[in-house]
Every structure is written in structure tokens, then in C-alpha cells.
Design an enzyme around this catalytic site. Structure first.
Site, short mmCIF file in Angstrom:
data_model
loop_
_atom_site.label_atom_id
_atom_site.label_comp_id
_atom_site.label_asym_id
_atom_site.label_seq_id
_atom_site.Cartn_x
_atom_site.Cartn_y
_atom_site.Cartn_z
N ASN A 106 0.85 -1.19 0.00
CA ASN A 106 0.00 0.00 0.00
C ASN A 106 0.88 1.23 0.00
O ASN A 106 1.94 1.26 0.63
CB ASN A 106 -0.88 -0.01 1.25
CG ASN A 106 -1.83 1.20 1.32
OD1 ASN A 106 -2.31 1.66 0.28
ND2 ASN A 106 -2.06 1.70 2.51
N SER A 135 5.02 6.82 2.22
CA SER A 135 5.48 5.49 2.64
C SER A 135 4.88 4.42 1.74
O SER A 135 3.76 4.58 1.24
CB SER A 135 5.05 5.20 4.09
OG SER A 135 5.49 6.21 4.98
N ASP A 144 -2.46 0.50 8.32
CA ASP A 144 -1.15 1.08 7.98
C ASP A 144 -0.08 0.71 9.01
O ASP A 144 0.82 1.51 9.32
CB ASP A 144 -1.28 2.61 7.86
CG ASP A 144 -2.22 3.00 6.73
OD1 ASP A 144 -2.97 3.98 6.91
OD2 ASP A 144 -2.21 2.32 5.69
#
Ligand code: GRF
Length: 204
Positions: A106, A135, A144
Site C-alpha cells: 500500500n 510510505s 497502515d
């Protein structure tokens, strides 16, 4: 040649950057399908490259789990080596993460573990910080919290609003994403044993 499925919800500018990179001779990965949780504008980028698309509209399913089951069927039909979430504004149900981990990555518009979740850019502005980041992480069961594969700082400038800051972050995200996909394809990154686990990841 690494095969990649990309999942989006929005305009897909990061997807477009990956499609452009994958069109370059010698890039070791190719996007085989683009999926969305709605009739996302970004699907047009896949059309421009004659890449198949699918939509599993979240709103047509009674529960997140039922939505996830259909998404899983689509993904299993395409059987990519890697799934890239690039602007998918949905948390994947556990069934999807469990079926594909660790081959799901992701991109996130913040310097994780700072500002996780759906409003990373807005949260960085609200915090009054002078720097945030971008990121690329491995998707795990958390929000996350997966191992960080790449990240880079991006300055917050006086007068920034959510749009100007996000547009400064996205080019960094795109560069990191393309590099991470390339490194996964060449074996430089082993998703089963990523080099730098995210300090906030739940201990096993
Ligand atoms: C990206 O910043 C992504 O990290 C975030 O949403 C944005 C998607 O932008 N989740 P786009 O649809 O690729 O233009």
C-alpha cells in the site's frame, strides 16, 4: 515477469505513474488488471493501456465481508503475484488480507507510523508539523501498521492546504512505489522477510 493487480478508488494518478513505468522496456513487472471499489475515474488509465478492469462497488454489498468475498473472487481469477493498493479508500477485510498476505502493498501519503489512516495529509496539516512524507508498506491486519518497505520525508510549506501538500507528496509516493515494485520483481525485496519492520507493527 511479476504480475500486478492494482486496486484504486479515485483518480489513479499513482496508478498512471506505475502504468507508465511498466510500459518502459525492461521494467520487470506488468499490471494485468486494475480493480476498484466504485466506478473510479482512475479505471480510465487502465483502459488507455488496454488493461482489463473490474469494479466491485462497495455500496452494492450488505457487509464489508460480502464485498471482500467478491473482491477475493476477482483477485483469485486474475491470480496476480502482487496486489498494489494505490488510493484504495477501503480497509480490506481480514479474509482478503489473510488470503494474499504478504503479497499486498500500500502507498500512504505520510511518514508512517506518523498519521496512519484515511486522512494522513489532513492530519499532518492539523498537527502543524513542518514535514510529513510518503510510505510504501506491506498490508497486514492493522491500519497502515505493516512493515515499511520505503519512505521519504516531504516538507510541509507555509500556506499549504490539503491539496497542495498532497500534490507535493504524490510524486514521491509514485517514485517510491515504482522502485518498490521493481525491487520486489527482481527479488531485492522479499515480502516474506522485509528488511525494516514497522515499529508500530503488532509483535507476532
Ligand atoms: C494517494 O496519495 C494514496 O496514497 C492515497 O490516496 C491518494 C490516491 O491518489 N491513499 P490517486 O488516486 O493515485 O491520484
Amino acid at each position: 515477469m511479476l504480475t500486478v493487480a492494482v486496486l484504486i478508488s479515485g483518480g489513479g494518478s499513482n496508478l498512471r505513474a506505475l502504468l507508465d513505468a511498466a510500459a518502459e522496456p525492461g521494467f520487470p513487472a506488468r499490471v494485468v488488471v486494475v480493480g476498484a471499489d466504485r466506478a473510479a475515474d482512475g479505471l480510465a488509465h487502465a483502459d488507455a493501456f488496454n488493461i482489463p478492469t473490474f469494479a466491485v462497488p462497495f455500496r452494492e454489498y450488505a457487509t464489508r465481508e460480502e464485498w471482500g468475498d467478491e473482491l477475493l473472487r476477482q483477485l483469485e481469477a486474475w491470480a496476480p503475484d502482487l496486489i498494489v493498493l494505490s488510493g484504495l479508500m477501503r480497509l480490506l477485510p481480514a479474509a482478503v488480507v489473510d488470503a494474499w498476505a504478504p503479497c499486498i502493498i500500500n502507498t500512504h501519503p505520510a511518514y508512517l507510523p506518523e498519521f496512519p489512516g484515511a486522512h494522513g495529509v489532513r492530519d499532518a496539516l492539523a498537527a502543524g508539523t513542518d514535514r510529513t512524507g510518503a510510505s510504501v508498506i506491506v498490508v497486514d491486519a492493522g491500519v497502515d501498521t505493516g512493515p515499511i518497505l520505503a519512505q521519504e520525508r516531504v516538507p510541509v510549506l507555509p500556506g499549504d492546504d490539503e491539496t497542495t501538500l498532497h500534490e507535493r507528496i504524490k510524486p514521491v509516493e509514485r517514485r517510491l512505489l515504482i522502485d518498490v515494485v521493481r525491487r520486489i520483481a527482481t527479488g531485492d525485496i522479499d515480502l516474506a522477510a522485509p528488511a525494516s519492520p514497522n515499529p508500530t507493527a503488532p509483535t507476532a
